[in-house]
Scaffold this motif. Structure first.
Motif, PDB file in Angstrom:
ATOM      1  N   LEU A 189      53.198  41.226  29.425  1.00 46.44           N
ATOM      2  CA  LEU A 189      53.702  41.883  30.631  1.00 46.44           C
ATOM      3  C   LEU A 189      52.591  42.697  31.259  1.00 46.44           C
ATOM      4  N   GLU A 190      52.377  42.499  32.553  1.00 41.72           N
ATOM      5  CA  GLU A 190      51.345  43.249  33.262  1.00 41.72           C
ATOM      6  C   GLU A 190      51.971  44.032  34.406  1.00 41.72           C
ATOM      7  N   GLY A 191      51.568  45.272  34.525  1.00 39.83           N
ATOM      8  CA  GLY A 191      52.041  46.118  35.616  1.00 39.83           C
ATOM      9  C   GLY A 191      51.389  47.476  35.538  1.00 39.83           C
ATOM     10  N   VAL A 192      51.425  48.214  36.632  1.00 39.71           N
ATOM     11  CA  VAL A 192      50.826  49.549  36.652  1.00 39.71           C
ATOM     12  C   VAL A 192      51.636  50.470  35.745  1.00 39.71           C
ATOM     13  N   PRO A 193      51.054  51.583  35.307  1.00 41.60           N
ATOM     14  CA  PRO A 193      51.799  52.503  34.439  1.00 41.60           C
ATOM     15  C   PRO A 193      53.061  53.038  35.122  1.00 41.60           C
ATOM     16  N   GLY A 194      54.084  53.293  34.303  1.00 39.86           N
ATOM     17  CA  GLY A 194      55.301  53.926  34.808  1.00 39.86           C
ATOM     18  C   GLY A 194      56.399  52.982  35.232  1.00 39.86           C
ATOM     19  N   LEU A 195      56.264  51.678  34.956  1.00 38.71           N
ATOM     20  CA  LEU A 195      57.290  50.714  35.381  1.00 38.71           C
ATOM     21  C   LEU A 195      58.242  50.334  34.241  1.00 38.71           C
ATOM     22  N   ALA A 196      58.256  51.129  33.174  1.00 38.42           N
ATOM     23  CA  ALA A 196      59.199  50.970  32.055  1.00 38.42           C
ATOM     24  C   ALA A 196      58.956  49.709  31.235  1.00 38.42           C
ATOM     25  N   ALA A 237      52.740  45.322  21.351  1.00 36.36           N
ATOM     26  CA  ALA A 237      51.310  45.597  21.476  1.00 36.36           C
ATOM     27  C   ALA A 237      51.107  46.329  22.796  1.00 36.36           C
ATOM     28  N   ASP A 238      51.142  47.646  22.731  1.00 38.43           N
ATOM     29  CA  ASP A 238      51.171  48.462  23.947  1.00 38.43           C
ATOM     30  C   ASP A 238      49.768  48.664  24.499  1.00 38.43           C
ATOM     31  N   GLU A 239      49.605  48.350  25.786  1.00 43.60           N
ATOM     32  CA  GLU A 239      48.319  48.471  26.480  1.00 43.60           C
ATOM     33  C   GLU A 239      47.226  47.730  25.710  1.00 43.60           C
ATOM     34  N   ILE A 240      47.484  46.442  25.481  1.00 40.83           N
ATOM     35  CA  ILE A 240      46.609  45.619  24.643  1.00 40.83           C
ATOM     36  C   ILE A 240      45.200  45.519  25.198  1.00 40.83           C
ATOM     37  N   ASN A 241      45.047  45.673  26.512  1.00 44.89           N
ATOM     38  CA  ASN A 241      43.704  45.536  27.083  1.00 44.89           C
ATOM     39  C   ASN A 241      42.959  46.873  27.165  1.00 44.89           C
ATOM     40  N   ARG A 242      43.417  47.868  26.408  1.00 41.48           N
ATOM     41  CA  ARG A 242      42.657  49.114  26.304  1.00 41.48           C
ATOM     42  C   ARG A 242      41.911  49.212  24.970  1.00 41.48           C
ATOM     43  N   THR A 243      41.844  48.108  24.253  1.00 38.15           N
ATOM     44  CA  THR A 243      41.082  48.049  23.007  1.00 38.15           C
ATOM     45  C   THR A 243      40.035  46.945  23.135  1.00 38.15           C
ATOM     46  N   LEU A 258      53.856  36.023   7.832  1.00 38.44           N
ATOM     47  CA  LEU A 258      54.576  37.040   8.598  1.00 38.44           C
ATOM     48  C   LEU A 258      56.073  36.724   8.591  1.00 38.44           C
ATOM     49  N   PRO A 259      56.912  37.724   8.809  1.00 42.30           N
ATOM     50  CA  PRO A 259      58.365  37.480   8.775  1.00 42.30           C
ATOM     51  C   PRO A 259      58.813  36.555   9.900  1.00 42.30           C
ATOM     52  N   ASN A 260      59.953  35.949   9.702  1.00 41.32           N
ATOM     53  CA  ASN A 260      60.566  35.057  10.690  1.00 41.32           C
ATOM     54  C   ASN A 260      61.930  35.622  11.083  1.00 41.32           C
ATOM     55  N   PRO A 261      62.189  35.762  12.378  1.00 44.13           N
ATOM     56  CA  PRO A 261      61.354  35.413  13.534  1.00 44.13           C
ATOM     57  C   PRO A 261      60.218  36.410  13.739  1.00 44.13           C
ATOM     58  N   PHE A 262      59.186  35.939  14.469  1.00 47.46           N
ATOM     59  CA  PHE A 262      58.033  36.775  14.770  1.00 47.46           C
ATOM     60  C   PHE A 262      57.738  36.642  16.250  1.00 47.46           C
ATOM     61  N   PHE A 263      57.677  37.777  16.939  1.00 50.28           N
ATOM     62  CA  PHE A 263      57.626  37.770  18.398  1.00 50.28           C
ATOM     63  C   PHE A 263      56.721  38.902  18.858  1.00 50.28           C
ATOM     64  N   VAL A 264      55.641  38.577  19.584  1.00 52.00           N
ATOM     65  CA  VAL A 264      54.724  39.593  20.114  1.00 52.00           C
ATOM     66  C   VAL A 264      55.004  39.799  21.596  1.00 52.00           C
ATOM     67  N   LEU A 265      55.288  41.022  21.943  1.00 56.01           N
ATOM     68  CA  LEU A 265      55.436  41.421  23.340  1.00 56.01           C
ATOM     69  C   LEU A 265      54.321  42.413  23.639  1.00 56.01           C
ATOM     70  N   ALA A 266      53.420  42.035  24.517  1.00 54.02           N
ATOM     71  CA  ALA A 266      52.272  42.887  24.816  1.00 54.02           C
ATOM     72  C   ALA A 266      52.356  43.387  26.257  1.00 54.02           C
ATOM     73  N   THR A 267      51.933  44.617  26.458  1.00 53.02           N
ATOM     74  CA  THR A 267      51.818  45.140  27.814  1.00 53.02           C
ATOM     75  C   THR A 267      50.346  45.353  28.113  1.00 53.02           C
ATOM     76  N   GLN A 268      49.992  45.180  29.377  1.00 57.24           N
ATOM     77  CA  GLN A 268      48.629  45.491  29.782  1.00 57.24           C
ATOM     78  C   GLN A 268      48.635  46.053  31.189  1.00 57.24           C
ATOM     79  N   ASN A 269      47.624  46.875  31.456  1.00 59.32           N
ATOM     80  CA  ASN A 269      47.436  47.420  32.789  1.00 59.32           C
ATOM     81  C   ASN A 269      46.546  46.482  33.585  1.00 59.32           C
ATOM     82  N   PRO A 270      46.666  46.472  34.909  1.00 60.91           N
ATOM     83  CA  PRO A 270      45.770  45.633  35.712  1.00 60.91           C
ATOM     84  C   PRO A 270      44.310  45.916  35.367  1.00 60.91           C
TER      85      PRO A 270
END
Length: 360
Positions: A63-70, A131-137, A163-175
């Motif tokens: 998921l990509e979006g500016v900060p503050g969009l929940a 994986a919160d703000e994955i593109n800040r690392t 890894l356990p099943n189910p396994f699901f990665v949801l990552a956020t990134q800033n523009p």
């Protein structure tokens, strides 16, 4: 490859195995999850639907979006609607790969005095990973997710840890235009089934956000699915039949993104640096299957493929410098490709350009 698509023959055999109850089961799950999310999240229905498609397709979502969009709130609330182990990793510039995957430590047996290595699991060992703000690392730490997302395992030393099943990665990134971001490598982006843009809310939605979040009202979210139910629903998605025509249509869209190939439109050759690989076709079809079942249908339609073209393709094709300088985005190119692709089987088979694409 884990996310492989069944052959047309397997789909035909599976057609008789699905029932109205099967379709109703996934449709009911969608309604229940949406209802629970609605207690906390205002609007963003398209984003929520695409996340659910990814979940039931065994895919990962960026998921990509500016900060503050929940974005973070949306993912953590989704995790609360499911009786699953949830882990949040805040990606920062000083985060190391072992902080994500885990590490081996030396442990002493007090009774014998013997020392040995013991693997201490990292936060990656959960069902839903935020994986919160994955593109800040830095890329080294970003790459720690590659094996986990593709193989659903972590290798430390010479030992593989499933890894356990189910396994699901949801990552956020800033523009990436924002300060302090590291562009996500193409190989990492390709592991994500969807790249979803989170946009600003409408006036009415933002009004409701302001009303809810500045008062005493809180949303009491209940879990509606457990691990066994999610795995069963994921298996149902794999059994949805898809016609050869829909597969050819999905292939037509993807192969038109590949610069220099036979039959590729001139505007693609002019605007695109490189195009999408085979995972794009797989995810288009799997996503179409999940979308069909979520809407209570037993078959994948051309409309399903068109609706998912942007989230599947936008991070798998890169526009060149000339396109960027003119303000052309990958979404603009995808729109043009969809508009230039016939939807009926007869038109596809008669069109000389697509005969070249199918023959290449």
């Amino acid at each position: 490859m884990d996310n492989s698509v069944e052959s047309a023959g397997n789909d035909g055999a599976a057609m008789g195995e699905l029932s109205a109850a099967d379709a109703a089961r996934l449709n009911d799950a969608k309604k229940q999850i949406s209802q629970e999310l609605g207690k906390v999240i205002v609007g963003q229905q398209e984003v929520i639907e695409e996340i659910m498609i990814g979940l039931f397709s065994r895919g990962h979502v960026l998921l990509e979006g500016v900060p503050g969009l929940a974005k973070t709130l949306m993912i953590s609330t989704l995790a609360r609607t499911m009786d699953l182990a949830f882990s949040r990793v805040q990606f920062t510039p000083d985060l190391m790969p072992a902080d994500v995957t885990g590490t081996e430590i030396i442990e002493e047996d007090r009774s014998t005095g013997h020392r040995g290595f013991r693997f201490m699991e990292g936060p990656l060992f959960a069902n839903i990973i935020l994986a919160d703000e994955i593109n800040r690392t830095p890329p080294k730490t970003q790459a720690s997710l590659l094996e986990a997302m593709q193989e659903r395992q972590v290798t430390v030393g010479r030992t593989r840890h499933p890894l356990p099943n189910p396994f699901f990665v949801l990552a956020t990134q800033n523009p990436i235009e924002q300060e302090g971001t590291y562009p996500l490598p193409e190989a990492q982006q390709d592991r994500f089934m969807f790249k979803v843009y989170v946009e600003y809310p409408s006036f009415d939605e933002e009004f409701e956000v302001a009303r809810r979040t500045t008062g005493m009202e809180t949303g009491d979210v209940q879990a509606v699915l457990n691990a066994e139910e999610i795995i069963r629903l994921q298996d149902l998605v794999r059994r949805v039949p898809v016609s050869d025509h829909v597969v050819r249509y999905a292939l037509s869209l993807v192969r038109q993104t590949r610069v220099g190939d036979n039959g590729v439109p001139d505007f693609v050759n002019d605007l695109v640096g490189w195009g999408a690989g085979p995972r794009a076709v797989q995810f288009l079809i799997l996503g179409g299957k999940a979308r069909a079942l979520l809407e209570g249908r037993f078959h994948v339609s051309i409309d399903d493929i068109q609706k998912l073209a942007k989230p599947v393709l936008r991070h798998r094709m890169v526009v060149n410098f000339a396109a960027e300088s003119d303000g052309v985005t990958s979404d603009n190119v995808i729109d043009r490709i969809v508009a230039a692709t016939p939807t009926t089987e007869d038109e596809l088979s008669r069109d000389a350009r697509f005969q070249k694409i199918f023959a290449s």
